[in-house]
Design a protein around this motif. Structure first.
Motif, short mmCIF file in Angstrom:
data_model
loop_
_atom_site.label_atom_id
_atom_site.label_comp_id
_atom_site.label_asym_id
_atom_site.label_seq_id
_atom_site.Cartn_x
_atom_site.Cartn_y
_atom_site.Cartn_z
N LEU A 303 0.81 -1.21 0.00
CA LEU A 303 0.00 0.00 0.00
C LEU A 303 0.84 1.27 0.00
N LEU A 304 1.96 1.22 0.73
CA LEU A 304 2.79 2.42 0.86
C LEU A 304 4.01 2.39 -0.05
N HIS A 305 4.21 1.29 -0.78
CA HIS A 305 5.32 1.15 -1.72
C HIS A 305 6.67 1.40 -1.03
N VAL A 306 6.88 0.69 0.10
CA VAL A 306 8.10 0.82 0.89
C VAL A 306 9.00 -0.36 0.59
N ASN A 307 10.33 -0.13 0.52
CA ASN A 307 11.24 -1.23 0.25
C ASN A 307 11.33 -2.15 1.46
N ILE A 308 11.99 -3.32 1.27
CA ILE A 308 12.02 -4.36 2.28
C ILE A 308 12.71 -3.88 3.56
N ARG A 309 13.82 -3.17 3.43
CA ARG A 309 14.55 -2.71 4.61
C ARG A 309 13.69 -1.79 5.46
N ASP A 310 13.11 -0.77 4.83
CA ASP A 310 12.26 0.16 5.57
C ASP A 310 10.99 -0.51 6.08
N SER A 311 10.49 -1.48 5.32
CA SER A 311 9.29 -2.19 5.76
C SER A 311 9.55 -2.95 7.05
N GLY A 312 10.75 -3.55 7.16
CA GLY A 312 11.09 -4.27 8.38
C GLY A 312 11.16 -3.35 9.59
N VAL A 313 11.78 -2.18 9.39
CA VAL A 313 11.89 -1.22 10.50
C VAL A 313 10.51 -0.71 10.90
N LEU A 314 9.71 -0.36 9.92
CA LEU A 314 8.36 0.15 10.22
C LEU A 314 7.50 -0.94 10.87
N SER A 315 7.69 -2.19 10.44
CA SER A 315 6.91 -3.28 11.02
C SER A 315 7.26 -3.54 12.47
N SER A 316 8.46 -3.13 12.89
CA SER A 316 8.87 -3.36 14.28
C SER A 316 8.35 -2.29 15.22
N LEU A 317 8.02 -1.11 14.71
CA LEU A 317 7.58 -0.01 15.57
C LEU A 317 6.33 -0.32 16.38
N PRO A 318 5.30 -0.98 15.80
CA PRO A 318 4.11 -1.27 16.61
C PRO A 318 4.39 -2.10 17.85
N PHE A 319 5.46 -2.89 17.84
CA PHE A 319 5.73 -3.74 18.99
C PHE A 319 6.32 -2.95 20.15
N ILE A 320 7.02 -1.87 19.85
CA ILE A 320 7.47 -0.98 20.93
C ILE A 320 6.27 -0.30 21.55
N ALA A 321 5.33 0.14 20.71
CA ALA A 321 4.10 0.75 21.24
C ALA A 321 3.33 -0.27 22.07
N ALA A 322 3.29 -1.52 21.62
CA ALA A 322 2.57 -2.55 22.36
C ALA A 322 3.20 -2.81 23.71
N ALA A 323 4.54 -2.90 23.76
CA ALA A 323 5.22 -3.14 25.03
C ALA A 323 5.00 -1.98 25.99
N SER A 324 5.08 -0.75 25.46
CA SER A 324 4.90 0.43 26.31
C SER A 324 3.49 0.51 26.87
N CYS A 325 2.50 0.28 26.02
CA CYS A 325 1.10 0.33 26.48
C CYS A 325 0.79 -0.79 27.47
N THR A 326 1.43 -1.94 27.28
CA THR A 326 1.21 -3.05 28.21
C THR A 326 1.66 -2.67 29.62
N ILE A 327 2.87 -2.13 29.72
CA ILE A 327 3.42 -1.78 31.04
C ILE A 327 2.67 -0.59 31.64
N LEU A 328 2.45 0.45 30.84
CA LEU A 328 1.75 1.64 31.35
C LEU A 328 0.32 1.31 31.75
N GLY A 329 -0.33 0.45 30.97
CA GLY A 329 -1.69 0.05 31.32
C GLY A 329 -1.75 -0.69 32.64
N GLY A 330 -0.77 -1.57 32.87
CA GLY A 330 -0.72 -2.28 34.14
C GLY A 330 -0.49 -1.36 35.31
N GLN A 331 0.40 -0.39 35.13
CA GLN A 331 0.67 0.59 36.21
C GLN A 331 -0.58 1.40 36.52
N LEU A 332 -1.28 1.85 35.48
CA LEU A 332 -2.47 2.67 35.69
C LEU A 332 -3.59 1.86 36.34
#
Length: 478
Positions: A303-332
């Motif tokens: 959809l975004l016409h991104v090359n494989i290298r950038d696609s891998g980096v972008l695909s990893s970003l949601p998991f940092i958000a997931a880890a952060s929200c998991t911990i912050l949600g538990g604290q709250l």
């Protein structure tokens, strides 16, 4: 369980139970890296000159075609490691085999962990998974059938390890700290996904693909040493726990039963609507999460016409958000409980609502912002991030309503989630094969509908009170 839990203050982040959470975080980290290692390595393992675009291949494919081609592989002598001619269908069988292995052991391992001890079950599962990871490159040389067998057994081992965690938390986590401790431990999966996506390709390029398995398999063996050395099934038998912390944990869990030897009340469980609310919550949660995990690289690159290298980096970003929200949600969540701002059931339903409603809104919005690169990436990051708020909702709700059977019930819950993942992956492949753009719109709309069904059911029938069938009763007759 809606009554006030014990409020006596115990040691916090320097305590043994938080050390246990960190070691369990490391365990989840290693298991997810071992699970995803093949997804990264297979890009280099296959004959890329004959098969294009295999990095984003679907994990579904006809079984007959896969096994017809299962004994075929080509070994290249001009590269650092073997290269195999595995068709996309064969790769699909390999990828999915670990899920079937997990399903096979989720329920029995949860039950056995309550009888024989979660330390042994989890430690054995992690050790077996780590050894099989080390063995995977050699298995690939012997043929694809052996790889499928290894992945299936590895899935069974990881199923043992995952469900055993909740038996441990039933004995180690005070009610006011359950969300914090379980989310610290659970965030290891999201962090591990981020790391393997970021460094897996670099390891393959610098050292060759077998080192992906060697490095993360060895990491798992180190984690096993920590596990068997530091972890005990309950605070009563741990030789290093302080008297103050032990008293704090035991007093806060005083109302909970400790005997796991009774027969499982299957009939009562089947007719328990609060339990079904948890099961359907898992089903809804895993439906959308599996689509994102499986098809995110494809969606970004196409959809975004991104090359494989950038696609891998972008695909990893949601998991940092997931880890952060998991911990912050538990604290709250635990903050709201410790300050008596909200009742336990209110907290569970609040975080379940946020974890199902917010990603649904983001998913429905995606087809309408496809022309905007930045907004699309933001929404793709928010979907798994906000989804993990469920970790402080129905994900740990079995610890509230049936702590005696938490591990067994978590196995069943996880099974519902895996079934949802298999169905959603298949449905997504079918829909986008008809028409790509309209297919993705239908995928996101269907996912939102499934999430809303699970949310409404949980809000209607979800509870946080200890169920009658989960209470320990004193025997009055022989």
């Amino acid at each position: 369980m809606d009554g006030k839990p014990a409020t006596r203050k115990g040691p916090d982040f320097c305590s043994l139970r938080y050390g246990l959470a960190l070691i369990m975080h490391f365990s989840n980290f290693t298991m997810i890296t071992q699970r995803v290692s093949l997804s990264i390595a297979i890009i280099a393992m296959v004959n890329t000159t004959q098969q294009q675009g295999l990095s984003n291949a679907s994990t579904e494919g006809p079984v007959a075609d896969a096994f017809n081609n299962s004994s075929i592989f080509i070994k290249e002598f001009d590269t650092k490691a073997s290269v195999y001619q595995w068709s996309p269908e064969t790769q699909g069988i390999i990828f999915s085999s670990i899920n079937y292995g997990i399903i096979l052991t989720l329920i029995p391992s949860g039950y056995l962990a309550g009888i024989f001890g979660a330390k042994k079950m989890l430690g054995a599962g992690l050790l077996i998974s780590s050894l099989l990871t080390l063995f995977t490159p050699l298995a690939a040389d012997f043929g694809v059938i052996l790889v499928i067998m290894v992945r299936t057994v590895q899935g069974m081992a990881q199923g043992m390890a995952w469900t055993g965690q909740f038996t441990i938390w039933a004995k180690w986590a005070p009610p006011l700290e359950r969300s914090k401790l379980t989310t610290i431990a659970g965030s290891g999966s999201a962090f591990g996904s981020f790391i393997i996506l970021c460094v897996g390709g670099l390891i393959s390029q610098a050292l060759s693909w077998p080192f992906i398995f060697y490095i993360f398999g060895s990491t798992g063996c180190v984690c096993c040493l920590l596990w068997f050395t530091v972890i005990y099934d309950d605070p009563m038998h741990h030789p290093c726990i302080s008297v103050r912390e032990k008293e704090h944990i035991l007093s806060s869990l005083a109302q909970q039963p400790s005997s796991p030897g009774r027969a499982v009340p299957i009939k009562a469980m089947v007719t328990c609507l609060p339990l079904w609310a948890i099961f359907l919550g898992f089903f809804s949660h895993f439906w959308l999460c599996t689509i994102i995990l499986t098809y995110l690289p494809t969606y970004i690159s196409t959809l975004l016409h991104v090359n494989i290298r950038d696609s891998g980096v972008l695909s990893s970003l949601p998991f940092i958000a997931a880890a952060s929200c998991t911990i912050l949600g538990g604290q709250l969540a635990d903050f709201l409980l410790s300050r008596n701002l909200l009742r336990l059931i209110t907290v569970r339903k609040l975080f379940s609502s946020l974890g199902l409603l917010l990603p649904s809104i983001c998913a429905v919005a995606l087809p309408f912002v496809a022309s905007s690169y930045v907004i699309t990436i933001i929404l793709l990051i928010l979907i798994p991030g906000t989804s993990n708020l469920c970790d402080s909702g129905f994900i740990i709700n079995t610890l509230d309503i049936a702590p005696r059977y938490a591990s067994f019930l978590m196995g069943i819950s996880r099974g519902f989630g895996l079934i949802a993942g298999i169905i959603s992956s298949t449905a997504t492949g079918f829909l986008i094969s008809q028409d790509f753009e309209s297919g993705w719109r239908n995928v996101f709309f269907l996912s939102a509908a499934v999430n809303m069904f699970g949310l409404v059911f949980y809000l209607t029938f979800g509870q946080a009170e200890l169920q009658d069938w989960a209470k320990e009763r004193t025997l009055t007759r022989l």
